[in-house]
Design a protein around this motif. Structure first.
Motif: not given
Length: 124
Positions: A30-31, A52, A54, A56, A74, A102
Motif C-alpha cells: 500500500s506504500n 495510487s 490508497s 483513491i 491491498n 504512493s
C-alpha cells in the motif's frame, strides 16, 4: 526478493473482456502506486493506467480511457486491470509496474520495479 507477477492474459475476440492481475510480494504494497504499461510488436512502451497506494486516485492513457479500469486490493497485494471493449490494437504484452511512492504520478514517470509481462491478443 520483491517480485511482481502478472497473470490473466490470453486470446480474446474484439469486443470481449479480460482481467489482468498483478501479485506483489516482498514490500509494503500500500506504500506504492502501481500501474500497467504495454508494448505491442515493434512499438514503444505505452502507459496504460496507474493507481495510487490508497486506491483513491487513478490515471489512464488516452487510448484506454472509458474501456479499462484499474483497481487494487491491498489486503491481497494485488492490482487488477479490467479491460472491456477490447480492440485488435490492444494486442500487446502488458507489464505491471510499481512506482517510487504512493502517488499515482510516480508510476508513469518513475516506475522502478517491473513484472515479466503477460500477453494479450485481441483477434478481429
Amino acid at each position: 526478493q520483491v517480485q511482481l507477477v502478472e497473470s490473466g492474459g490470453g486470446l480474446v475476440q474484439a469486443g470481449g473482456s479480460l482481467r489482468l492481475s498483478c501479485a506483489a510480494s516482498g514490500r509494503t504494497f500500500s506504500n506504492y502506486a502501481m500501474g500497467w504499461f504495454r508494448q505491442a510488436p515493434e512499438k514503444e512502451l505505452e502507459f496504460v493506467a496507474a493507481i495510487s497506494g490508497s486506491g483513491i486516485t487513478t490515471n489512464y492513457g488516452d487510448s484506454v480511457k472509458g474501456r479499462f479500469t484499474i483497481s487494487r486490493d491491498n489486503a491481497k497485494n494485488t492490482v487488477y486491470l479490467q479491460m472491456n471493449s477490447l480492440k485488435p490494437e490492444d494486442t500487446a504484452v502488458y507489464y505491471c509496474a510499481a512506482g517510487t511512492s504512493s502517488y499515482v504520478s510516480s508510476v508513469p514517470s518513475a516506475a522502478n520495479l517491473w513484472g515479466k509481462g503477460t500477453l494479450v491478443t485481441v483477434s478481429s
